[in-house]
Design an enzyme around this catalytic site. Structure first.
Site, PDB file in Angstrom:
ATOM      1  N   THR A  13       0.894  -0.877   0.374  1.00 17.24           N
ATOM      2  CA  THR A  13      -0.206  -0.198   0.240  1.00 17.24           C
ATOM      3  C   THR A  13       1.064   1.200   0.219  1.00 17.24           C
ATOM      4  O   THR A  13       0.751   2.147  -1.075  1.00 17.24           O
ATOM      5  CB  THR A  13      -0.956  -0.025   1.255  1.00 17.24           C
ATOM      6  OG1 THR A  13      -1.481  -1.496   1.209  1.00 17.24           O
ATOM      7  CG2 THR A  13      -1.864   1.601   1.225  1.00 17.24           C
ATOM      8  N   HIS A  30       4.023 -10.228   3.371  1.00 18.57           N
ATOM      9  CA  HIS A  30       3.043 -11.244   3.413  1.00 18.57           C
ATOM     10  C   HIS A  30       2.486 -11.706   2.895  1.00 18.57           C
ATOM     11  O   HIS A  30       1.578 -12.475   2.998  1.00 18.57           O
ATOM     12  CB  HIS A  30       2.477 -10.748   4.775  1.00 18.57           C
ATOM     13  CG  HIS A  30       1.040  -9.638   3.976  1.00 18.57           C
ATOM     14  ND1 HIS A  30       0.310 -10.391   3.847  1.00 18.57           N
ATOM     15  CD2 HIS A  30       1.196  -8.286   3.808  1.00 18.57           C
ATOM     16  CE1 HIS A  30      -0.679  -8.747   3.388  1.00 18.57           C
ATOM     17  NE2 HIS A  30       0.200  -7.814   3.293  1.00 18.57           N
ATOM     18  N   CYS A  37      -9.487  -7.057   0.865  1.00 18.82           N
ATOM     19  CA  CYS A  37      -9.388  -5.786   1.385  1.00 18.82           C
ATOM     20  C   CYS A  37     -10.009  -4.836   0.933  1.00 18.82           C
ATOM     21  O   CYS A  37     -10.298  -3.895   2.261  1.00 18.82           O
ATOM     22  CB  CYS A  37      -7.863  -4.851   0.200  1.00 18.82           C
ATOM     23  SG  CYS A  37      -6.701  -6.116   0.014  1.00 18.82           S
TER      24      CYS A  37
HETATM   25  N1  PMP Z   1      -1.902  -4.620  -4.349  1.00 14.75           N
HETATM   26  C1  PMP Z   1      -2.595  -5.497  -4.874  1.00 14.75           C
HETATM   27  C2  PMP Z   1      -2.511  -6.153  -5.325  1.00 14.75           C
HETATM   28  C3  PMP Z   1      -2.734  -6.856  -2.981  1.00 14.75           C
HETATM   29  O1  PMP Z   1      -3.396  -7.858  -3.091  1.00 14.75           O
HETATM   30  C4  PMP Z   1      -2.560  -5.770  -1.607  1.00 14.75           C
HETATM   31  C5  PMP Z   1      -2.859  -6.693  -0.739  1.00 14.75           C
HETATM   32  N2  PMP Z   1      -3.912  -7.187  -1.080  1.00 14.75           N
HETATM   33  C6  PMP Z   1      -2.015  -4.892  -1.979  1.00 14.75           C
HETATM   34  C7  PMP Z   1      -1.670  -4.088  -2.549  1.00 14.75           C
HETATM   35  C8  PMP Z   1      -1.629  -3.913  -0.271  1.00 14.75           C
HETATM   36  O2  PMP Z   1      -0.518  -4.625   0.087  1.00 14.75           O
HETATM   37  P1  PMP Z   1      -0.464  -4.607   1.027  1.00 14.75           P
HETATM   38  O3  PMP Z   1      -1.254  -5.547   2.041  1.00 14.75           O
HETATM   39  O4  PMP Z   1       1.417  -5.114   1.681  1.00 14.75           O
HETATM   40  O5  PMP Z   1      -0.519  -2.669   2.107  1.00 14.75           O
END
Ligand code: PMP
Length: 391
Positions: free
Chosen positions: A78, A205, A329
């Site tokens: 993110t 992760h 998300c």
């Molecule tokens: N981009 C994509 C395509 C994701 O799948 C995710 C996680 N769901 C993110 C960004 C965000 O990653 P993070 O959990 O490391 O903030």
């Protein structure tokens, strides 16, 4: 519905939300947590912490085939996406992106273009989740784009973008290219020598590292005004201030090294399990279909739409399976998946879709349990709702 009689743990098929931590990453994180040191300090203990960070940077760079100095550690994808868009755009012109991007790109782009909405172009995709190349070329040429952000692999469908022609067209028009590779890194081999992007985001992760750590790749020599999101002590060569998350970074590096070593074995094994799951579901549940099946996809993901069986009811009927309706998300959001709607699904179909995502620790036994649980759940929900589809 009843739980499995074997007293087994529910099957975890939500690797796209987060993957289990690899033993190597757990050990490296533990080791770093067990020793004191701020990576910025000049003494012995600082040197120890800095050594762990250097090692992780080399391990991650080796997985991506880039140079360690091209990586900035962040708190995750993110932040990496936000940083890439902020630095790449810098109020200079247009941004071109697509409707199926993760909110960490879409919302960042919307925020950056809040005062100049005309500078943001969010392109539609076709039924297979791909940005049409001619529409893309027209958009970058006409919009005065300075930055393009197209994800490498989609988190909901696993659809892999055809980035070659996109980067060629963007560069020909003078725009930088960012790709959100969060779901791709560690799932398929990636070579930054061959993939001609300027910026790339990843998150530990998703490939067996800890949560809360990621990286932004910035290709050496990219003409990028330095616009950090976080100002302070100038860590990460001024790109990202704040005491480095040494345990997280060490875990990211160890996960990268493990995945680099194991990927050649994991890819065919995981693809075979995914194909087994998909094949059995499609055969045994009439009217079910896979989203993005006509595109190249990640080996461990399948997004299946079930006829007249809402995903929330299905998942509630199969407590032995941890899968996702839409993307984690966006979990809790009452709106249907923006990705599936962009691919042309109706609201009802999007709401009847489950994403199963597998990974390095998934076994055939687990997949067979999931197949049986899914078939039972669909039959149950369709019977309750009176919508059974006869073969
Ligand atoms: N981009 C994509 C395509 C994701 O799948 C995710 C996680 N769901 C993110 C960004 C965000 O990653 P993070 O959990 O490391 O903030």
């Amino acid at each position: 519905m009843t739980a499995d009689t074997h007293n087994e743990q529910p099957v975890y098929l939500d690797y796209n939300a987060t993957a289990p931590v690899r033993p190597e990453a757990l050990q490296a994180t533990y080791d770093a947590l067990s020793s004191v040191g701020n990576a910025s300090s000049a003494h012995y203990h600082g040197g120890d912490a800095a050594g762990r960070v250097d090692r992780a940077r080399r391990q991650a760079a080796s997985l991506l085939n880039c140079s360690p100095g091209e990586l900035i550690f962040t708190s995750g994808a993110t932040e990496a996406n936000n940083l890439a868009l902020q630095a790449g755009y810098a109020g200079r012109g247009g941004i071109v992106t697509s409707r199926v991007e993760h909110p960490a790109v879409l919302e960042a782009a919307r925020a950056l273009a809040a005062n100049t909405p005309e500078s943001l172009m969010i392109l539609p995709v076709d039924g297979q989740g791909q940005v049409p190349q001619d529409a893309f070329r027209a958009a970058v040429e006409q919009s005065g784009a300075v930055l393009v952000s197209i994800m490498l692999a989609n988190n909901e469908t696993g659809v892999i973008a055809d980035l070659g022609p996109i980067t060629d067209a963007a560069h020909a028009a003078g725009a930088l290219v960012h790709t959100d590779a969060t779901q791709y890194v560690g799932r398929l081999p990636l070579d930054l020598d061959a993939l001609d992007v300027d910026l790339l985001s990843l998150s530990a992760h998703k490939f067996g590292g800890p949560q809360g750590v990621g990286a932004l790749y910035i290709r050496r020599g990219t003409p990028l005004p330095q616009r950090p999101l976080v100002f302070g002590g100038g860590q990460e060569r001024g790109w990202r201030a704040g005491t480095l998350n040494v345990p997280g970074i060490a875990g990211l590096g160890a996960a990268a090294e493990a995945v680099h070593r194991d990927l050649t074995d994991e890819v065919p094994r995981i693809s075979k399990l995914r194909d087994l799951l998909e094949g059995e579901i499609l055969t045994r549940i009439p009217g079910s279909y896979v989203n993005g099946a006509g595109s190249p996809r990640l080996p461990g993901v399948t997004s299946v739409t079930f006829p007249s069986a809402p995903a929330d009811a299905l998942l509630a009927s199969m407590p032995d399976v941890a899968a996702s309706d839409g993307s984690a998300c966006a979990a809790g959001a009452p709106t249907p998946s923006h990705v599936l709607l962009a691919m042309g699904l109706s609201r009802e179909a999007a709401d009847s879709t489950i994403r199963f995502s597998l990974g390095y620790a998934t076994t055939e036994h687990e997949i067979r349990r999931v197949i049986d649980a899914t078939v039972r759940a669909v039959t149950h929900v369709q019977t309750v709702l009176g919508t059974t589809t006869r073969p």
